[in-house]
Design a protein around this motif. Structure first.
Motif, PDB file in Angstrom:
ATOM      1  N   THR A   1       5.917   1.420  -7.464  1.00 33.63           N
ATOM      2  CA  THR A   1       5.373   1.470  -6.109  1.00 33.63           C
ATOM      3  C   THR A   1       5.047   2.897  -5.703  1.00 33.63           C
ATOM      4  O   THR A   1       4.015   3.161  -5.053  1.00 33.63           O
TER       5      THR A   1
ATOM      6  N   ARG B   1       1.401   4.090  -4.469  1.00 26.59           N
ATOM      7  CA  ARG B   1       1.195   4.767  -3.181  1.00 26.59           C
ATOM      8  C   ARG B   1       0.580   6.149  -3.398  1.00 26.59           C
ATOM      9  O   ARG B   1      -0.267   6.598  -2.623  1.00 26.59           O
TER      10      ARG B   1
ATOM     11  N   PHE C   1      -3.086   5.778  -3.990  1.00 29.06           N
ATOM     12  CA  PHE C   1      -3.766   5.429  -2.743  1.00 29.06           C
ATOM     13  C   PHE C   1      -3.906   6.656  -1.838  1.00 29.06           C
ATOM     14  O   PHE C   1      -4.974   6.907  -1.262  1.00 29.06           O
ATOM     15  N   LEU C   2      -2.818   7.440  -1.733  1.00 27.78           N
ATOM     16  CA  LEU C   2      -2.859   8.639  -0.895  1.00 27.78           C
ATOM     17  C   LEU C   2      -3.860   9.649  -1.443  1.00 27.78           C
ATOM     18  O   LEU C   2      -4.649  10.229  -0.679  1.00 27.78           O
TER      19      LEU C   2
ATOM     20  N   LEU D   1       3.831  11.788  -5.211  1.00 29.27           N
ATOM     21  CA  LEU D   1       3.831  12.013  -3.761  1.00 29.27           C
ATOM     22  C   LEU D   1       4.290  13.435  -3.443  1.00 29.27           C
ATOM     23  O   LEU D   1       4.981  13.697  -2.462  1.00 29.27           O
TER      24      LEU D   1
ATOM     25  N   ASN E   1       8.877   5.759   0.181  1.00 33.10           N
ATOM     26  CA  ASN E   1       8.637   4.360   0.538  1.00 33.10           C
ATOM     27  C   ASN E   1       7.628   4.217   1.670  1.00 33.10           C
ATOM     28  O   ASN E   1       7.593   3.202   2.362  1.00 33.10           O
TER      29      ASN E   1
ATOM     30  N   SER F   1       4.289   3.268   3.539  1.00 32.80           N
ATOM     31  CA  SER F   1       3.416   2.108   3.313  1.00 32.80           C
ATOM     32  C   SER F   1       1.955   2.541   3.247  1.00 32.80           C
ATOM     33  O   SER F   1       1.589   3.642   3.666  1.00 32.80           O
ATOM     34  N   GLU F   2       1.104   1.651   2.733  1.00 34.28           N
ATOM     35  CA  GLU F   2      -0.328   1.954   2.692  1.00 34.28           C
ATOM     36  C   GLU F   2      -0.903   2.092   4.096  1.00 34.28           C
ATOM     37  O   GLU F   2      -1.759   2.954   4.336  1.00 34.28           O
TER      38      GLU F   2
ATOM     39  N   ILE G   1      -0.018   5.482   5.271  1.00 34.30           N
ATOM     40  CA  ILE G   1      -0.857   6.473   4.600  1.00 34.30           C
ATOM     41  C   ILE G   1      -2.227   6.554   5.258  1.00 34.30           C
ATOM     42  O   ILE G   1      -2.744   7.652   5.546  1.00 34.30           O
TER      43      ILE G   1
END
Length: 393
Positions: free
Chosen positions: A298, A302, A305-306, A329, A368, A370-371, A374
């Motif tokens: 996960t 994430r 996506f970020l 991250l 943790n 979330s999308e 973000i």
């Protein structure tokens, strides 16, 4: 008149009174998306229920006894770290700075006990940050860190980041260890390429040098692996850990192989608070979560996506940003203006970021996040970039 809190920080005019996951709440009620996570400390955000439960349960039983006695929570956390890493043994500290102190002592004691007391030099790198103790600032070596604090602790030699020729030339019979961050944090989110870390490991093996990794900021799942060096498929001899391992509770550790730690016998090091029941109870809860394969998957999702969102942000603000860099991250926005300007503009837009060297703004959100959070955070950064241009235009 000097304030009652020693003024060594230029603090933002914000007073946060509560945290909920990825959100911080100011005394006046304003809500901020936290992309700083206390400088990569709050790995699971604010007031994570599993961490709150672990701390509460332990607080009702036993807080502190000192390391004169066996501490079951400390043993449990050490076992988890050893099982999940290269290490054979762990010593617990209260901070990354303390971990640096022990890592330096461990390396030098190793060579002393091996009959090579001359091998005291530790090779370190430009742009590094290893805490603000005497050993930490001497290891970093920059004027910003060392000015006014002479005489510095001797035994450190510095080479440029990525300067392979200088690194090889700097190694002589006095060098006993190489100390490096797999991803520089304070230095501006500069990842060490996998091939370079592999090369360092091979060089250390060839020359008989210990490899010390500083994973205080880039460790504990921050990059999408439990530890950043795992991406390169190599292992260190000694590793410094802190920040995320306590999820917000002050906790650090030094992990080492049995061989590297062989000089650290009874009486050679100690800590009154290090590895206390409270910290280790929380650390166990953190490890149970962040070491799970599905959690790491996960984090990587994430992170992708970020990064995609940030690339779009950079493209839409070519006068503000140069690019995105980093790993997992632990990302940085390379700016064309002073990073503190964007950080301050973010305060007005309800988003928290952290400045770094090399004109970089650090993004170190809870792992943790979330999308949806973000997307909202990048929208707020978009408004902050507009605000900076408006102010300077």
């Amino acid at each position: 008149m000097i304030p009652s809190v020693l003024p060594t920080y230029s603090r933002a005019p914000l007073q946060f009174v509560k945290g909920e996951g990825t959100w911080l709440i100011e005394a006046d009620g304003r809500r901020f998306l936290d992309l700083g996570a206390g400088i990569a400390v709050n790995a699971l955000g604010h007031a994570h229920p599993a961490l709150v439960q672990a701390l509460t349960d332990q607080a009702q039983k036993l807080w502190h006894v000192s390391n004169l006695y066996e501490i079951p929570q400390q043993q449990a956390l050490a076992d988890k770290l050893v099982a999940a890493s290269f290490a054979d043994t762990v010593f617990f500290t209260n901070s990354g700075t303390e971990s640096c102190e022990l890592a330096v002592k461990m390396a030098r004691k190793y060579w002393y006990d091996k009959g090579h007391p001359e091998k005291t030099t530790i090779l370190a790198f430009e742009g590094s940050f290893h805490g603000r103790s005497s050993a930490g600032i001497a290891a970093a070596g920059s004027e910003k860190m060392t000015k006014g604090f002479a005489p510095l602790l001797p035994g450190f030699r510095h080479v440029g980041w990525g300067d392979h020729d200088a690194m090889h030339a700097a190694i002589d019979d006095s060098v006993g260890a190489i100390l490096i961050e797999p991803v520089q944090g304070e230095g501006g989110i500069r990842p060490l390429p996998d091939q370079c870390l592999k090369g360092l490991r091979a060089l250390c093996d060839e020359k008989g040098i210990l490899l010390i990794l500083d994973e205080v900021q880039c460790g504990v799942a921050r990059t999408g692996r439990l530890f950043a060096h795992e991406w390169a498929g190599v292992t260190p001899d000694i590793m410094m850990v802190a920040k995320g391992i306590g999820g917000g509770f002050p906790l650090g550790a030094v992990l080492a192989t049995e061989e590297a730690a062989s000089g650290m016998t009874a009486g050679t090091h100690g800590s009154t608070y290090g590895g206390n029941p409270l910290g280790c109870a929380v650390g166990c809860a953190v490890m149970d979560i962040v070491s799970a394969p599905e959690f790491l998957e996960t984090v990587n999702a994430r992170a992708g996506f970020l990064r995609q969102k940030l690339e779009g942000l950079v493209a839409s603000h070519p006068d503000v940003f140069e690019g995105v860099r980093g790993l997992g991250l632990m990302l940085g926005l390379k700016c064309k203006l002073a990073p503190i300007d964007l950080v301050k503009a973010g305060y007005g837009c309800g988003v928290i970021t952290v400045p770094a060297a090399d004109n970089v703004v650090r993004l170190l959100p809870p792992l943790n996040i979330s999308e949806d959070e973000i997307s909202e955070a990048v929208n707020r950064l978009d408004f902050a970039a507009d605000a900076v241009l408006e102010t300077q235009g």
